[in-house]
Enzyme design. Structure first.
Site, PDB file in Angstrom:
ATOM      1  N   HIS A 141     -13.247  43.695  34.409  1.00  0.00           N
ATOM      2  CA  HIS A 141     -13.924  43.489  33.128  1.00  0.00           C
ATOM      3  C   HIS A 141     -13.422  44.480  32.088  1.00  0.00           C
ATOM      4  CE1 HIS A 141     -17.895  43.410  30.696  1.00  0.00           C
ATOM      5  NE2 HIS A 141     -17.103  42.433  30.314  1.00  0.00           N
ATOM      6  N   GLU A 153     -14.174  47.700  34.194  1.00  0.00           N
ATOM      7  CA  GLU A 153     -15.079  47.671  35.335  1.00  0.00           C
ATOM      8  C   GLU A 153     -14.419  46.825  36.423  1.00  0.00           C
ATOM      9  OE1 GLU A 153     -19.440  48.011  33.128  1.00  0.00           O
ATOM     10  OE2 GLU A 153     -18.550  46.029  33.338  1.00  0.00           O
TER      11      GLU A 153
HETATM   12  N1  LIG Z   1     -15.208  38.795  23.573  1.00  0.00           N
HETATM   13  C1  LIG Z   1     -15.653  39.871  24.207  1.00  0.00           C
HETATM   14  O1  LIG Z   1     -16.130  40.831  23.606  1.00  0.00           O
HETATM   15  C2  LIG Z   1     -15.550  39.930  25.717  1.00  0.00           C
HETATM   16  C3  LIG Z   1     -15.549  41.188  26.346  1.00  0.00           C
HETATM   17  C4  LIG Z   1     -15.388  41.264  27.720  1.00  0.00           C
HETATM   18  C5  LIG Z   1     -15.273  40.087  28.464  1.00  0.00           C
HETATM   19  N2  LIG Z   1     -15.311  38.870  27.832  1.00  0.00           N
HETATM   20  C6  LIG Z   1     -15.149  37.670  28.677  1.00  0.00           C
HETATM   21  O2  LIG Z   1     -13.788  37.258  28.559  1.00  0.00           O
HETATM   22  C7  LIG Z   1     -13.701  35.832  28.653  1.00  0.00           C
HETATM   23  C8  LIG Z   1     -13.034  35.276  27.419  1.00  0.00           C
HETATM   24  O3  LIG Z   1     -13.749  35.648  26.281  1.00  0.00           O
HETATM   25  P1  LIG Z   1     -13.100  35.611  24.809  1.00  0.00           P
HETATM   26  O4  LIG Z   1     -14.054  36.287  23.911  1.00  0.00           O
HETATM   27  O5  LIG Z   1     -11.677  36.074  24.871  1.00  0.00           O
HETATM   28  O6  LIG Z   1     -13.135  34.026  24.528  1.00  0.00           O
HETATM   29  P2  LIG Z   1     -12.295  33.205  23.440  1.00  0.00           P
HETATM   30  O7  LIG Z   1     -13.137  32.028  23.094  1.00  0.00           O
HETATM   31  O8  LIG Z   1     -11.806  34.084  22.346  1.00  0.00           O
HETATM   32  O9  LIG Z   1     -11.020  32.693  24.253  1.00  0.00           O
HETATM   33  C9  LIG Z   1     -11.097  31.837  25.360  1.00  0.00           C
HETATM   34  C10 LIG Z   1      -9.787  31.058  25.466  1.00  0.00           C
HETATM   35  O10 LIG Z   1      -9.782  30.354  26.711  1.00  0.00           O
HETATM   36  C11 LIG Z   1      -9.184  29.088  26.511  1.00  0.00           C
HETATM   37  N3  LIG Z   1      -9.628  28.205  27.586  1.00  0.00           N
HETATM   38  C12 LIG Z   1     -10.833  27.610  27.741  1.00  0.00           C
HETATM   39  N4  LIG Z   1     -10.852  26.921  28.897  1.00  0.00           N
HETATM   40  C13 LIG Z   1      -9.638  27.077  29.486  1.00  0.00           C
HETATM   41  C14 LIG Z   1      -9.052  26.638  30.712  1.00  0.00           C
HETATM   42  N5  LIG Z   1      -9.755  25.889  31.564  1.00  0.00           N
HETATM   43  N6  LIG Z   1      -7.793  27.012  30.997  1.00  0.00           N
HETATM   44  C15 LIG Z   1      -7.093  27.794  30.147  1.00  0.00           C
HETATM   45  N7  LIG Z   1      -7.579  28.232  28.963  1.00  0.00           N
HETATM   46  C16 LIG Z   1      -8.849  27.899  28.648  1.00  0.00           C
HETATM   47  C17 LIG Z   1      -9.639  28.671  25.126  1.00  0.00           C
HETATM   48  O11 LIG Z   1      -8.781  27.708  24.579  1.00  0.00           O
HETATM   49  C18 LIG Z   1      -9.607  30.001  24.374  1.00  0.00           C
HETATM   50  O12 LIG Z   1      -8.366  30.213  23.735  1.00  0.00           O
HETATM   51  C19 LIG Z   1     -15.135  35.346  28.889  1.00  0.00           C
HETATM   52  O13 LIG Z   1     -15.350  35.223  30.264  1.00  0.00           O
HETATM   53  C20 LIG Z   1     -15.973  36.464  28.298  1.00  0.00           C
HETATM   54  O14 LIG Z   1     -17.262  36.541  28.874  1.00  0.00           O
HETATM   55  C21 LIG Z   1     -15.424  38.770  26.481  1.00  0.00           C
END
Ligand SMILES: NC(=O)c1ccc[n+]([C@@H]2O[C@H](COP(=O)([O-])OP(=O)(O)OC[C@H]3O[C@@H](n4cnc5c(N)ncnc54)[C@H](O)[C@@H]3O)[C@@H](O)[C@H]2O)c1
Length: 413
Positions: A141, A153
């Site tokens: 994480h 993490e």
């Molecule tokens: N944004 C934050 O602050 C943060 C921090 C830590 C962890 N996370 C975690 O990280 C992950 C992503 O979050 P994010 O904020 O980057 O999201 P985001 O919406 O910015 O990006 C997600 C991307 O995944 C792609 N996607 C969706 N389904 C897919 C699939 N089946 N195969 C390939 N690509 C696919 C989408 O097209 C998109 O570009 C989540 O699990 C979230 O909980 C987010």
């Protein structure tokens, strides 16, 4: 695992693009895959701009920037990930979709490949259950922005091979990150321990003890870089509300994590924070808090021109006693949460404190902070809150009681 290992990152959004940059900067060849090709293109263009800025600032040579950029290759088919030693998934936060992807990955990758998820709130164990070989699945994480925030993490699931967490820990150190190891429990360390920073601040506001700028200023006077309401506006009230709700549900509706109507209404009204120009405060195009305008209509406290003016000026209305009430109450709840995470062996005392300073920039580790006054001091505060409100929300952690009884520092457990 050395820098010759090929890394695949799935999901080229906020987190995936940052993680790809981190891996490439650590010297790995990186494949970036997203179901939307435009997301990969946008991520690569963004990376170009970031690297250019680093070169302009003299933090990177043009050659090094070019080499990093060259190391990241876009992929438009999952099959192109074959040969990767480590896959880091950062797609949409949906258990069904993540499980489907992990099951597909097993058909593409070699037997030695490690599958990591960047999930914030889902169970690593549940994701791993989609795989025939769950022992090679682990949570990693990262925090947003991944290239800037050092914390990672490392979260082994129930079926994860015992040797994998130490391997990933060492890899993250090699990437100049600060890893911590934590149990697969809701919110891991940071998203669990930080809940009261938001939740208790909202309670103080809802009870009319202080308004939002006063609460924000009070917490900043205690050393926090941002106040709770400013920070919720920066994170996005939709995201912060979802995390709170998910953690509360995942803890079987423990009242300690109960979400608030105040935040729910913000989300319902589309006042998501800086990104929508308005949340608890109003913002200009550059994201600065706006002073009140003559068009501002009265209604909620945040719309009160006097409140907005104080927010824009960053000034504090409360007297020192009021500030102390706010800081003590939020801090007592944060310390209780950190102590409870330690009590339930979510992570070591050292890792709990590291997580809060390296993942969310707290001015000090909460357990070390608590030790300055001693566990008894904080136990007293929680007991008086519990007596006042009669709510399980304020129940002190058994470890806080034990540390007070044994006169031992929390960091010694
Ligand atoms: N944004 C934050 O602050 C943060 C921090 C830590 C962890 N996370 C975690 O990280 C992950 C992503 O979050 P994010 O904020 O980057 O999201 P985001 O919406 O910015 O990006 C997600 C991307 O995944 C792609 N996607 C969706 N389904 C897919 C699939 N089946 N195969 C390939 N690509 C696919 C989408 O097209 C998109 O570009 C989540 O699990 C979230 O909980 C987010």
């Amino acid at each position: 695992m050395d820098s010759t290992m090929k890394i695949a990152v799935i999901g080229a959004g906020t987190m995936g693009s940052g993680i790809a940059q981190v891996a490439a900067q650590a010297g790995h060849d990186v494949i970036l895959f997203d179901t939307r090709r435009e997301a990969v293109d946008k991520a690569l263009a963004g990376l170009h701009r970031t690297l250019d800025r680093l070169v302009e600032k003299g933090k990177l040579t043009a050659d090094a920037a070019n080499a990093i950029h060259q190391r990241i290759r876009p992929a438009s088919d999952l099959k192109e990930l074959a040969g990767s030693g480590l896959v880091i998934e950062a797609i949409i936060e949906d258990l069904g979709i993540k499980k489907k992807l992990f099951a597909e990955l097993e058909n593409v990758l070699g037997p030695g490949a490690v599958l990591a998820t960047n999930t914030s709130s889902l169970s690593v164990t549940a994701i791993a259950a989609a795989c025939a070989r769950p022992e090679r699945v682990i949570g990693m994480h990262f925090f947003n922005p991944a290239p800037l925030l050092p914390l990672v993490e490392v979260v082994p699931g129930l079926a994860t091979d015992a040797g994998l967490a130490p391997r990933m820990y060492a890899l993250m150190q090699a990437w100049s990150k600060t890893p911590v190891i934590c149990k697969d429990t809701p919110g891991f360390i940071v998203n669990r321990v930080a809940r009261p920073f938001y939740g208790e601040a909202i309670r103080i506001y809802e009870e009319g003890i202080a308004d939002m700028p006063t609460i924000d200023a009070a917490m900043k006077s205690a050393g926090f870089k941002m106040g709770p309401f400013e920070l919720m506006d920066l994170i996005g009230n939709d995201i912060n509300f979802t995390v709170t709700k998910t953690v509360w549900e995942a803890f079987f509706f423990d009242p300690r994590y109960k979400p608030s109507f105040t935040q729910q209404r913000q989300v319902e009204s589309g006042r998501l924070g800086r990104k929508s120009g308005r949340g608890y405060y109003m913002y200009d195009a550059n994201g600065a808090i706006l002073p009140p305008t003559s068009q501002t209509s009265a209604g909620s406290l945040a719309e009160d021109p006097a409140v907005q003016r104080r927010a824009a000026a960053g000034s504090l209305s409360g007297d020192p006693a009021e500030v102390k009430v706010i800081v003590d109450r939020i801090l007592a709840m944060l310390i209780n949460e950190a102590a409870d995470a330690l009590f339930w062996k979510v992570a070591s005392a050292q890792d709990i404190d590291l997580a809060m300073t390296k993942g969310v920039n707290y001015p000090a580790g909460l357990l070390a902070w608590a030790d300055q006054q001693g566990a008894g001091h904080w136990l007293e505060k929680l007991e008086s809150l519990q007596a006042e409100y009669g709510e399980d929300r304020y129940r002190p952690s058994p470890l806080l009681r034990r540390a007070a009884r044994e006169s031992r520092p929390l960091t010694s457990y």
